[in-house]
Motif scaffolding. Structure first.
Motif, PDB file in Angstrom:
ATOM      1  N   UNK A  51       0.825  -1.217   0.000  1.00 33.99           N
ATOM      2  CA  UNK A  51       0.000   0.000   0.000  1.00 33.99           C
ATOM      3  C   UNK A  51       0.853   1.260   0.000  1.00 33.99           C
ATOM      4  N   UNK A  52       2.148   1.111  -0.272  1.00 34.36           N
ATOM      5  CA  UNK A  52       3.040   2.276  -0.297  1.00 34.36           C
ATOM      6  C   UNK A  52       3.096   2.894  -1.692  1.00 34.36           C
ATOM      7  N   UNK A  53       2.525   2.186  -2.643  1.00 29.34           N
ATOM      8  CA  UNK A  53       2.493   2.652  -4.028  1.00 29.34           C
ATOM      9  C   UNK A  53       1.138   2.223  -4.581  1.00 29.34           C
ATOM     10  N   UNK A  54       0.481   3.098  -5.350  1.00 31.75           N
ATOM     11  CA  UNK A  54      -0.831   2.722  -5.893  1.00 31.75           C
ATOM     12  C   UNK A  54      -0.670   2.198  -7.320  1.00 31.75           C
ATOM     13  N   UNK A  55      -1.292   1.068  -7.658  1.00 33.03           N
ATOM     14  CA  UNK A  55      -1.200   0.587  -9.039  1.00 33.03           C
ATOM     15  C   UNK A  55      -1.924   1.551  -9.990  1.00 33.03           C
ATOM     16  N   UNK A  56      -1.441   1.658 -11.236  1.00 30.39           N
ATOM     17  CA  UNK A  56      -2.159   2.445 -12.249  1.00 30.39           C
ATOM     18  C   UNK A  56      -3.394   1.685 -12.691  1.00 30.39           C
ATOM     19  N   UNK A  57      -3.215   0.389 -12.909  1.00 31.96           N
ATOM     20  CA  UNK A  57      -4.347  -0.465 -13.297  1.00 31.96           C
ATOM     21  C   UNK A  57      -4.217  -1.791 -12.568  1.00 31.96           C
ATOM     22  N   UNK A  58      -5.299  -2.551 -12.564  1.00 35.18           N
ATOM     23  CA  UNK A  58      -5.288  -3.856 -11.912  1.00 35.18           C
ATOM     24  C   UNK A  58      -5.792  -3.761 -10.483  1.00 35.18           C
ATOM     25  N   UNK A  59      -5.898  -4.920  -9.829  1.00 30.85           N
ATOM     26  CA  UNK A  59      -6.426  -4.907  -8.460  1.00 30.85           C
ATOM     27  C   UNK A  59      -5.679  -5.885  -7.564  1.00 30.85           C
ATOM     28  N   UNK A  60      -5.759  -5.596  -6.262  1.00 32.77           N
ATOM     29  CA  UNK A  60      -5.125  -6.463  -5.267  1.00 32.77           C
ATOM     30  C   UNK A  60      -6.194  -6.857  -4.252  1.00 32.77           C
TER      31      UNK A  60
END
Ligand code: ATP
Length: 371
Positions: A51-60
């Motif tokens: 959670x220290x970096x947000x993805x541009x696309x995709x999901x976790x």
């Protein structure tokens, strides 16, 4: 149902893609490695899980919850960094207590732990990393190895839902690294934790992980148990990255899709019978170039005098170089222009320039796609 799932996660910095459509499923209780050369996107992937970096696309997803946009402090994950990331102005106790005081485990104010519980949990965590009685020591007076143990204690003190490691042993010397490595593995087992571990060190990943994702240029190239990716690399890049390998350029000779098919090596012109799957053969027309991989330790060698007859997959070679390195010795051989590296235990069987017989067993050779 996996505990942690990454679905087509991507992340760019400016115009360069650090992580490119990464998908992975990590089971509860698994020790999962992200392995690859520097710059391949391991840390960025880990930071997105944290959670220290947000993805541009995709999901976790974690435990069936979409956590893609959940702030780091609400995820309840413990993290251990390469540079320890301790607070130099706080003593050991306060460093380990930090996550507990901040309510990291649940992110909820109401779930904050009492001072007595904090004392208990910090004491227990310090015992687990074998630093009891270090509570009052300033962290900047500790050795690198001790500081790393404090960092591990801080991560486990919050009883994390997931433990994340970013090259945590890289700054330790070799002996300490190996010792801490086995302690770390037994600690994670004992506490029944799930871990994601970033490293560029193949040996470390093999020693620690149940499964490993091998990354290159932001993508996962193969996921598997250490033995599986070592013995059956998906492509030449994985084969080269995971230890030494003889990569032999060859052409397919026979057109029948038999489980054992004949190939001719481009260097040396040797005929080799190779075990290949039906799928692999369907993708490889006759006379199309391909790569055959065989590990140096999988090649069998004997002196030329003991050669019986023209056995299958046997070839004559001469020794060009002998490299003694203690427990093992590497022989560099030339078989009519085909260069081979062979790892042996018995140093005394051959000398430089001597002729020998090399056997490449068909079931030890892997067929790899050319690209
Ligand atoms: P290393 O083992 O060297 O840390 P890595 O496999 O962990 O490498 P990342 O740190 O994830 O790789 O980096 C992947 C790519 O993204 C690299 O090209 C890196 O330069 C770039 N990168 C990572 N973080 C940032 C950032 N904050 N700003 C710009 N570029 C970044």
């Amino acid at each position: 149902m996996p505990l942690l799932t990454l679905q087509s996660v991507s992340k760019s910095f400016g115009r360069s893609k650090a992580v490119d459509e990464v998908s992975a499923a990590i089971e509860r209780g698994e020790f999962f490695g992200l392995l690859g050369p520097s710059g391949c996107g391991k840390t960025t992937t880990l930071r997105m899980i944290a959670g220290l970096e947000a993805p541009d696309t995709g999901s976790i997803h974690f435990d069936n919850l979409d956590i893609t946009n959940l702030p780091a402090e609400r995820r309840g994950f413990g993290m251990v960094f390469q540079n320890y990331a301790l607070f130099p102005h706080l003593n050991v106790f306060e460093n380990v207590a930090f996550g507990l005081r901040a309510g990291v485990r649940t992110g909820s104010d109401s779930d904050r732990v009492t001072p007595a519980e904090i004392k208990d949990k910090v004491g227990h965590a310090l015992e687990l990393v074998q630093l009891p009685d270090f509570d009052n020591r300033p962290v900047d007076e500790l050795s690198g190895g001790q500081q790393q143990r404090v960092a591990i204690a801080r991560a486990i003190a919050i009883e994390p839902a997931l433990l994340l490691f970013d090259e945590p042993l890289s700054n330790l010397d070799v002996a300490l690294r190996e010792e801490t490595r086995s302690e770390l593995r037994s600690l994670v087992n004992r506490l029944n934790l799930t871990a994601v571990y970033v490293t560029h060190d193949q040996e470390e990943a093999f020693a620690l992980c149940d499964r490993i994702a091998v990354m290159h240029q932001g993508r996962i190239m193969q996921v598997g148990a250490p033995r599986e990716i070592y013995d059956q690399p998906a492509n030449a890049r994985v084969a080269k990255f995971l230890g030494r390998n003889n990569l032999i350029r060859a052409m397919r000779l026979t057109s029948t899709n038999d489980p054992v098919t004949r190939f001719r090596t481009i260097e040396g012109g040797h005929t080799l019978r190779v075990s290949a799957t039906h799928d692999q053969l369907m993708q490889l027309p006759v006379n199309k170039p391909c790569l055959l991989a065989i590990r140096p330790e999988a090649i069998e060698i004997s002196t030329a005098q003991v050669r019986d007859s023209n056995e299958e997959n046997e070839m004559l070679a001469h020794v060009e170089q002998i490299e003694f390195s203690g427990a093992t010795t590497t022989l560099r051989l030339d078989a009519n222009g085909l260069k081979l590296e062979v790892l042996i235990l018995d140093t005394n069987i051959l000398t430089v320039y001597e002729e020998c017989v090399v056997t490449l067993k068909s079931d030890r050779i892997r067929l790899l796609p050319e690209k």
